[in-house]
Each structure stands twice: as C-alpha cells, then as structure tokens.
Design an enzyme around this catalytic site. Structure first.
Site, PDB file in Angstrom:
ATOM      1  N   HIS A 181       0.853  -1.196   0.000  1.00 20.60           N
ATOM      2  CA  HIS A 181       0.000   0.000   0.000  1.00 20.60           C
ATOM      3  C   HIS A 181       0.886   1.242   0.000  1.00 20.60           C
ATOM      4  CE1 HIS A 181      -3.151   2.763   0.590  1.00 20.60           C
ATOM      5  NE2 HIS A 181      -3.833   2.165   1.568  1.00 20.60           N
ATOM      6  N   HIS A 184      -2.552   7.031  -0.836  1.00 22.07           N
ATOM      7  CA  HIS A 184      -3.513   7.676   0.066  1.00 22.07           C
ATOM      8  C   HIS A 184      -2.959   8.291   1.338  1.00 22.07           C
ATOM      9  CE1 HIS A 184      -6.619   4.879  -2.016  1.00 22.07           C
ATOM     10  NE2 HIS A 184      -6.305   5.930  -2.750  1.00 22.07           N
ATOM     11  N   TYR A 186      -0.558   7.434   3.416  1.00 18.33           N
ATOM     12  CA  TYR A 186      -0.014   6.628   4.514  1.00 18.33           C
ATOM     13  C   TYR A 186       1.523   6.603   4.420  1.00 18.33           C
ATOM     14  CZ  TYR A 186      -4.913   5.717   5.085  1.00 18.33           C
ATOM     15  OH  TYR A 186      -6.252   5.907   5.278  1.00 18.33           O
TER      16      TYR A 186
HETATM   17  C1  FNR Z   1     -11.145   2.481   0.548  1.00 20.37           C
HETATM   18  N1  FNR Z   1      -9.960   2.578  -0.184  1.00 20.37           N
HETATM   19  C2  FNR Z   1      -8.839   1.899   0.246  1.00 20.37           C
HETATM   20  N2  FNR Z   1      -7.698   1.901  -0.507  1.00 20.37           N
HETATM   21  C3  FNR Z   1      -6.638   1.158  -0.154  1.00 20.37           C
HETATM   22  O1  FNR Z   1      -5.639   1.135  -0.872  1.00 20.37           O
HETATM   23  N3  FNR Z   1      -6.678   0.398   1.002  1.00 20.37           N
HETATM   24  C4  FNR Z   1      -7.755   0.375   1.806  1.00 20.37           C
HETATM   25  O2  FNR Z   1      -7.768  -0.338   2.817  1.00 20.37           O
HETATM   26  C5  FNR Z   1      -8.868   1.174   1.455  1.00 20.37           C
HETATM   27  N4  FNR Z   1      -9.984   1.217   2.229  1.00 20.37           N
HETATM   28  C6  FNR Z   1     -11.155   1.791   1.768  1.00 20.37           C
HETATM   29  C7  FNR Z   1     -12.333   1.651   2.489  1.00 20.37           C
HETATM   30  C8  FNR Z   1     -13.513   2.148   1.992  1.00 20.37           C
HETATM   31  C9  FNR Z   1     -14.794   1.923   2.746  1.00 20.37           C
HETATM   32  C10 FNR Z   1     -13.514   2.873   0.764  1.00 20.37           C
HETATM   33  C11 FNR Z   1     -14.792   3.420   0.179  1.00 20.37           C
HETATM   34  C12 FNR Z   1     -12.345   3.043   0.068  1.00 20.37           C
HETATM   35  C13 FNR Z   1      -9.978   3.129  -1.546  1.00 20.37           C
HETATM   36  C14 FNR Z   1     -10.554   2.104  -2.520  1.00 20.37           C
HETATM   37  O3  FNR Z   1      -9.709   0.973  -2.654  1.00 20.37           O
HETATM   38  C15 FNR Z   1     -10.783   2.690  -3.917  1.00 20.37           C
HETATM   39  O4  FNR Z   1      -9.568   3.105  -4.476  1.00 20.37           O
HETATM   40  C16 FNR Z   1     -11.744   3.867  -3.845  1.00 20.37           C
HETATM   41  O5  FNR Z   1     -12.935   3.492  -3.165  1.00 20.37           O
HETATM   42  C17 FNR Z   1     -12.131   4.383  -5.224  1.00 20.37           C
HETATM   43  O6  FNR Z   1     -12.720   3.362  -5.974  1.00 20.37           O
HETATM   44  P1  FNR Z   1     -14.307   3.282  -6.175  1.00 20.37           P
HETATM   45  O7  FNR Z   1     -14.933   3.122  -4.849  1.00 20.37           O
HETATM   46  O8  FNR Z   1     -14.708   4.552  -6.861  1.00 20.37           O
HETATM   47  O9  FNR Z   1     -14.475   2.059  -7.079  1.00 20.37           O
END
Ligand code: FNR
Length: 370
Positions: A181, A184, A186
C-alpha cells in the site's frame, strides 16, 4: 445474453503472471474495521467468500505490517502468529471458490495516534509535521492525530524489514501474493509526496530520493517472496491526508518506470477522480503514461463504473479495473456487470462500523434464478 457478456471487455480473461484470471473486475482493498483487536474475525470468511468468483482477483483490506502500523480502530494485522492463523480460513475459503487473493500490506505512518501505538508513543513518519484534525466520514466526529516522530535514517531499514516479514507472513497464511500500500497519504506516500516529505537525507529532496523508501520495500519483498507475487498501489494525484505532490505526473511516471527494474507482477494506480470534494481537473486518461511505462499488468481504480471500466480495458488503458464502493455493496458485481443488472446502492454510514453483519455481509445478491 451470453454473447453480449462474452464481448464485455471487463469479462474477458487476463493472464496475471502465473494466475489465469477469468475476468478483470478486481475487489479493491477496502478497510472495514471489523478485525477486533487487529485480528481478522470469522465473519470475514463470509465477507470475502461472497465477493469471490472463480478466477476473480481479490485484494484484502489494508493490513498492518507491525505494531506501529495501525491508524484506525480494528484494522487487521499480519505481524503476529495469531493474525496469520486467523487469515488462513479466510484465504482457504477464497481459494476453494477459485479466487486469487493478495494481501494488501500497510503502514499508516502519521495517520495515527498514540493510543494505537505501543507504549503510547508517537506515530512514525518521514516528517515531524502533524496532520490537522479531520472531520470523519460520519461528518460529526473529528479525527485527532498525534504529531509524528520523524524516522532517523538508520531506523528506515527496520521498517523495510517489517514489510518484508509481513509479506513472508502473508505467504505463510496462504495468500497468493501481496500488494504494497503506497497510496492515500499513509507511510510510503509520506515519503513520496513533496507536500509531506521534508527530509534532507537520501530519503528526501529529489524525486529519486523520495521514491527510495518505496523501492527499498519493493526490492526487499521481491527478494523474499518472488517478484511474480508482488504488486504495489500508488495514488500520485491524491492529496488525501495532506499528501499532495507538486508534480504528480512526474512522480507517477518515475515510479512506473522504476518498478520495471524489479519485474514485479503489477502496478495499481488510483485515478485523480479519487480526489476529495470532486475537485478533479485531470481527465480519466491521466494514468495512460504510467500504464505505457510499466511492463507488467496495470490495474486502474477510482470512480469506475461498468461503462468506463469496459472502455478502459477496451482502449488498453488498464488490464484490470479495481472496484471499491460498488463491490462493497454488490458481492456479485461481475455477475451484475455480465447481466447489466441494477446495482445495490452503498451505505456510507456502515463502511467503518464494527457490526459483523450489517453493511458487511447483508448486501443482497441478485436472484439466483438466472
Ligand atoms: C477504501 N480505499 C482503500 N484503498 C486502499 O488502498 N486500502 C484500503 O484499505 C482502502 N480502504 C477503503 C475503504 C472504503 C470503505 C472505501 C470506500 C475506500 C480506496 C478504494 O480501494 C478505492 O480506491 C476507492 O474506493 C475508489 O474506488 P471506487 O470506490 O470509486 O471504485
């Protein structure tokens, strides 16, 4: 219907290294905060199993690499024997249904507070710049973060080693591989982005230096478990958690090129549409240069639906598309795409609650009469 489905780009097979995927609809990593005490729980067996299809590719929620990695309540880890054992039945169930399952390994860095840290210490980061308190997704509570402690240069190999051990543990738990990861805001992103990284050692300053920590981790994990089992996720355009960059395109392109040296399985990037408050100036093709630069499988994510997921694959802008919110709310998402069936709406208010069922495993499937 079958003819129409077979021409849907998202539903065509893809060879992900040695894994034969039957379609391109990936379960995005989704933090759900239901791993009480950082240990994956039996209810996660049903959750992941519901989202598994034969030949589908799934990513776990972000999973902590060490006891300093946690940023939110009840996120799972993979640094203790108990956690590794708890993952095993989840992985086994996904495998029994024919899924390919990677563990997303994670360190939150400064997106944390002392209450989540051993002995109440300060969270670690690339910097000692604190985050400003943020309104949480419920719109009421304010997330407070403890000002971080800047890692000393000679401490960095230990953190790289934590990632390496977590990858080894993931393989021990039965996962097919790991996704690092690096997105975002982190810890890894705290090194990558120039809004955060204010270091003056070999891990700060130039683009090459800011990317060094991520690439050290890639190298260590590729050596530990094999590059053919390693993917990494980046969000060069995102400014989530005050982690913006002044030149996101250059950053993304540098990373995509640099990864080729290690021969890893895939690169997963998040579209700028993920940016907060819909303030997106970039178009949906912003990842194309990175896609062209990277030699392995390219996964795109962020704001996709059935139509533009299909377009991305058809136009060669992505090999695979990861779906977050739609997959969270539609356990049978590939089937719904196939049938062009209506989608369940997602309920944000239950994204991060601790209930073992509500908002977790109670999203309905399509009628099984088709
Ligand atoms: C996330 N996202 C996310 N990304 C990641 O790299 N690790 C994670 O643990 C999480 N956790 C997470 C929880 C929740 C509830 C949401 C809504 C999003 C981001 C996710 O993987 C994704 O990139 C985004 O939600 C955008 O894609 P969608 O939702 O538009 O298909």
């Amino acid at each position: 219907m079958a003819d129409q489905a077979s021409t849907l780009p998202l539903l065509t097979p893809h060879k992900l290294g040695k894994f034969d995927l039957s379609h391109r609809v990936v379960l995005a990593p989704l933090t759900r905060q239901r791993s009480y005490g950082n240990v994956p729980q039996p209810h996660a067996i049903l959750y992941y199993s519901q989202r598994t299809s034969n030949g589908g590719f799934l990513l776990t929620e972000a999973t902590g690499v060490s006891d300093t990695a946690q940023g939110y309540p009840d996120t799972p880890g993979i640094w203790t024997k108990e956690q590794v054992e708890a993952w095993k039945p989840i992985v086994n169930t996904v495998h029994a249904k024919g899924g390919v399952f990677f563990c997303q390994i994670w360190h939150a860095g400064r997106v944390s507070k002392s209450g989540f840290q051993p002995n109440g210490q300060a969270p670690i980061s690339s910097t000692d710049k604190p985050l400003t308190p943020q309104i949480q997704s419920n719109g009421i509570d304010v997330a407070q973060f403890t000002p971080p402690r800047r890692l000393m240069t000679d401490e960095i190999p230990q953190i790289v080693n934590d990632f390496r051990l977590a990858a080894r543990n993931a393989m021990e738990a039965g996962f097919d591989g790991v996704e690092i990861h690096g997105a975002h805001g982190y810890l890894i992103d705290q090194f990558l982005k120039d809004e955060v990284n204010d270091r003056t050692d070999q891990y700060g300053g130039s683009l090459e230096n800011r990317c060094r920590f991520a690439l050290d981790i890639v190298e260590a994990i590729a050596n530990e478990i094999g590059a053919d089992k390693v993917g990494i996720r980046f969000s060069p355009f995102a400014d989530f958690m005050e982690s913006g960059d002044s030149s996101p395109k250059e950053l993304g392109l540098y990373l995509a090129n640099a990864l080729n040296k290690y021969g890893i399985l895939y690169c997963h990037m998040v579209e700028p549409r993920m940016k907060k408050f819909g303030k997106t100036i970039e178009g949906p093709d912003s990842l194309v240069p990175m896609r062209k630069a990277f030699n392995g499988t390219f996964i795109a994510a962020g704001g996709y639906d059935r139509e533009d997921g299909n377009n991305a694959v058809a136009e060669g802008h992505a090999d695979l598309v990861a779906f977050g919110r739609w997959f969270l709310a539609n356990p049978d998402l590939p089937k719904r795409f196939e049938l062009n069936a209506p989608l369940n709406k997602y309920d944000r208010s239950t994204f991060y609650t601790s209930d073992a069922v509500v908002g977790y495993t109670d999203y309905p499937f399509l009628d099984s009469t088709d």
